[in-house]
Scaffold this motif. Structure first.
Motif, PDB file in Angstrom:
ATOM      1  N   LEU A 101       0.978  -0.816  -0.205  1.00 18.49           N
ATOM      2  CA  LEU A 101       0.179   0.179  -0.178  1.00 18.49           C
ATOM      3  C   LEU A 101       1.594   1.243   0.347  1.00 18.49           C
ATOM      4  O   LEU A 101       0.637   2.051  -0.865  1.00 18.49           O
ATOM      5  CB  LEU A 101      -1.565   0.250   0.976  1.00 18.49           C
ATOM      6  CG  LEU A 101      -1.629  -1.525   0.892  1.00 18.49           C
ATOM      7  CD1 LEU A 101      -2.724  -0.730   2.331  1.00 18.49           C
ATOM      8  CD2 LEU A 101      -2.949  -0.570   0.071  1.00 18.49           C
ATOM      9  N   ALA A 102       2.011   1.315   0.502  1.00 19.80           N
ATOM     10  CA  ALA A 102       2.742   2.349   0.677  1.00 19.80           C
ATOM     11  C   ALA A 102       3.101   2.416  -0.659  1.00 19.80           C
ATOM     12  O   ALA A 102       3.255   3.976  -1.594  1.00 19.80           O
ATOM     13  CB  ALA A 102       3.911   2.093   1.671  1.00 19.80           C
ATOM     14  N   LEU A 103       4.174   1.474  -1.345  1.00 25.50           N
ATOM     15  CA  LEU A 103       3.785   1.515  -2.596  1.00 25.50           C
ATOM     16  C   LEU A 103       3.369   2.333  -3.855  1.00 25.50           C
ATOM     17  O   LEU A 103       3.543   2.727  -4.267  1.00 25.50           O
ATOM     18  CB  LEU A 103       4.844   0.486  -3.408  1.00 25.50           C
ATOM     19  CG  LEU A 103       5.698   0.249  -2.456  1.00 25.50           C
ATOM     20  CD1 LEU A 103       6.273  -1.854  -3.492  1.00 25.50           C
ATOM     21  CD2 LEU A 103       6.965   0.457  -3.212  1.00 25.50           C
ATOM     22  N   TYR A 104       1.675   1.424  -3.201  1.00 22.65           N
ATOM     23  CA  TYR A 104       0.802   2.150  -4.084  1.00 22.65           C
ATOM     24  C   TYR A 104       0.474   3.583  -4.321  1.00 22.65           C
ATOM     25  O   TYR A 104       0.700   4.582  -4.950  1.00 22.65           O
ATOM     26  CB  TYR A 104      -0.138   1.669  -3.840  1.00 22.65           C
ATOM     27  CG  TYR A 104      -0.325   0.542  -4.423  1.00 22.65           C
ATOM     28  CD1 TYR A 104       0.577   0.141  -5.260  1.00 22.65           C
ATOM     29  CD2 TYR A 104      -1.145  -1.164  -4.185  1.00 22.65           C
ATOM     30  CE1 TYR A 104       0.811  -1.220  -5.925  1.00 22.65           C
ATOM     31  CE2 TYR A 104      -1.160  -1.747  -4.986  1.00 22.65           C
ATOM     32  CZ  TYR A 104      -0.526  -2.321  -5.495  1.00 22.65           C
ATOM     33  OH  TYR A 104      -0.140  -3.299  -6.040  1.00 22.65           O
ATOM     34  N   ASP A 105       0.228   4.269  -2.881  1.00 17.70           N
ATOM     35  CA  ASP A 105      -0.050   5.295  -2.607  1.00 17.70           C
ATOM     36  C   ASP A 105       1.564   6.479  -2.332  1.00 17.70           C
ATOM     37  O   ASP A 105       0.946   8.051  -2.758  1.00 17.70           O
ATOM     38  CB  ASP A 105      -0.150   5.911  -0.737  1.00 17.70           C
ATOM     39  CG  ASP A 105      -1.809   4.546  -0.635  1.00 17.70           C
ATOM     40  OD1 ASP A 105      -1.970   4.373  -1.523  1.00 17.70           O
ATOM     41  OD2 ASP A 105      -1.718   3.648   0.630  1.00 17.70           O
ATOM     42  N   VAL A 136       7.085   1.917  -9.815  1.00 22.62           N
ATOM     43  CA  VAL A 136       6.886   1.004  -9.395  1.00 22.62           C
ATOM     44  C   VAL A 136       5.505  -0.066 -10.486  1.00 22.62           C
ATOM     45  O   VAL A 136       5.241   0.226 -10.638  1.00 22.62           O
ATOM     46  CB  VAL A 136       6.142   0.757  -8.242  1.00 22.62           C
ATOM     47  CG1 VAL A 136       4.232   0.055  -7.966  1.00 22.62           C
ATOM     48  CG2 VAL A 136       5.989   2.029  -7.235  1.00 22.62           C
ATOM     49  N   ILE A 137       5.981  -1.476 -10.623  1.00 18.11           N
ATOM     50  CA  ILE A 137       5.598  -2.360 -11.646  1.00 18.11           C
ATOM     51  C   ILE A 137       4.876  -3.167 -10.997  1.00 18.11           C
ATOM     52  O   ILE A 137       5.472  -4.024 -10.075  1.00 18.11           O
ATOM     53  CB  ILE A 137       6.566  -2.613 -12.682  1.00 18.11           C
ATOM     54  CG1 ILE A 137       7.435  -1.350 -13.295  1.00 18.11           C
ATOM     55  CG2 ILE A 137       5.808  -3.447 -13.694  1.00 18.11           C
ATOM     56  CD1 ILE A 137       6.712  -0.581 -14.151  1.00 18.11           C
ATOM     57  N   LEU A 189      13.329  -1.413 -10.047  1.00 14.79           N
ATOM     58  CA  LEU A 189      12.045  -1.568 -10.205  1.00 14.79           C
ATOM     59  C   LEU A 189      11.813  -2.712  -9.270  1.00 14.79           C
ATOM     60  O   LEU A 189      12.084  -3.146  -8.590  1.00 14.79           O
ATOM     61  CB  LEU A 189      12.173  -2.439 -11.753  1.00 14.79           C
ATOM     62  CG  LEU A 189      13.273  -2.115 -12.932  1.00 14.79           C
ATOM     63  CD1 LEU A 189      12.574  -2.558 -13.921  1.00 14.79           C
ATOM     64  CD2 LEU A 189      12.132  -0.307 -13.305  1.00 14.79           C
ATOM     65  N   TYR A 190      10.253  -1.628  -8.068  1.00 20.00           N
ATOM     66  CA  TYR A 190       9.745  -2.670  -7.451  1.00 20.00           C
ATOM     67  C   TYR A 190       8.656  -3.126  -8.149  1.00 20.00           C
ATOM     68  O   TYR A 190       8.165  -2.390  -8.852  1.00 20.00           O
ATOM     69  CB  TYR A 190       9.809  -1.466  -6.756  1.00 20.00           C
ATOM     70  CG  TYR A 190      10.354  -0.537  -6.041  1.00 20.00           C
ATOM     71  CD1 TYR A 190      10.838  -1.122  -4.720  1.00 20.00           C
ATOM     72  CD2 TYR A 190      10.937   0.563  -6.099  1.00 20.00           C
ATOM     73  CE1 TYR A 190      11.773  -0.074  -3.784  1.00 20.00           C
ATOM     74  CE2 TYR A 190      11.946   1.949  -6.075  1.00 20.00           C
ATOM     75  CZ  TYR A 190      12.118   1.161  -4.486  1.00 20.00           C
ATOM     76  OH  TYR A 190      13.096   1.964  -4.437  1.00 20.00           O
ATOM     77  N   VAL A 191       8.623  -4.592  -7.914  1.00 20.58           N
ATOM     78  CA  VAL A 191       8.250  -5.412  -9.153  1.00 20.58           C
ATOM     79  C   VAL A 191       6.826  -6.293  -7.907  1.00 20.58           C
ATOM     80  O   VAL A 191       7.042  -6.676  -7.284  1.00 20.58           O
ATOM     81  CB  VAL A 191       8.496  -6.405  -9.898  1.00 20.58           C
ATOM     82  CG1 VAL A 191       8.246  -7.483 -10.990  1.00 20.58           C
ATOM     83  CG2 VAL A 191       9.734  -5.929 -10.689  1.00 20.58           C
TER      84      VAL A 191
END
Length: 223
Positions: A96-100, A108-109, A189-191
């Motif tokens: 959720l932190a990567l999304y927000d 972010v992938i 890249l954060y996959v």
């Protein structure tokens, strides 16, 4: 010629009692310490209502209509999965932190697979003689084989990048990661991935560590 309808006989069972019947029907017999029953039948529910003095004895058809009007229907029980790992909350907050708040040093992938894809007959509509619909064979052979789609969603732009392959093993997945790596050189890249076994293959993990790609796994049963 004018019968002056009066609306028929008034209901013998009040709305409050009907709601009470529907409420009891949604419970389990075990909630009433009736150990021999797992579910209510109309006959057993009727006997229970009479025993509890909710209503005098009524017919099964009346009871069925009360349940139908109260939107209580006979349904099969479905299942759901609960998480079974101690790091569930930590993994959830990480995703959720990567999304927000996407990190400034990377991209972010979200990656997933879809398939098998194959040609199959689909029902449609056409003008036909009444009572004689056009029929399509329900069984079919995958003579053309099946394909799989490996797709990646770039959260920064909303674009999807995909590859169509005959398999979705770790080799095909690693090939997709290499393509993503070439598309955005110089960025980490954060996959975000699910727990599909090819995502965790040793070769994939080694390559990701050497090429500034961080796999971020979803919690188990958390999709």
């Amino acid at each position: 010629m004018d019968p002056k309808w009066s609306g028929g006989r008034s209901k013998m069972i009040s709305e409050r009692v009907r709601e009470h019947i529907c409420l009891i029907a949604r419970t389990s017999p075990a909630d009433w310490n009736i150990g021999a029953l797992s579910t209510w039948s109309l006959a057993k529910l009727d006997a229970h209502l009479v025993e509890r003095q909710v209503v005098p004895r009524i017919s099964r058809e009346t009871l069925r209509r009360i349940l139908w009007e109260g939107k209580v229907s006979w349904q099969a029980t479905t299942t759901w999965k609960a998480f079974n790992e101690p790091d569930f909350i930590a993994k959830m907050h990480r995703v959720l932190a990567l999304y927000d708040t996407p990190p400034a040093d990377g991209r972010v992938i979200c990656v997933d697979e879809f398939g098998p894809l194959n040609l199959m007959p689909r029902k449609g509509r056409a003008w036909r003689p009444a009572g004689r619909p056009r029929r399509v064979r329900a069984t079919y052979n995958r003579s053309g084989g099946v394909m799989h789609m490996l797709a990646a969603l770039d959260l920064a732009t909303g674009k999807i990048y995909y590859r169509i392959r005959q398999r979705k093993r770790w080799r095909e997945f690693l090939g997709l990661l290499k393509t993503l790596r070439d598309r955005w050189p110089g960025e980490k890249l954060y996959v975000v991935l699910d727990n599909f076994s090819p995502h965790k293959h040793a070769e994939v993990r080694t390559w990701a560590a050497d090429n500034d790609v961080e796999p971020v796994f979803l919690p188990t049963y958390g999709s």
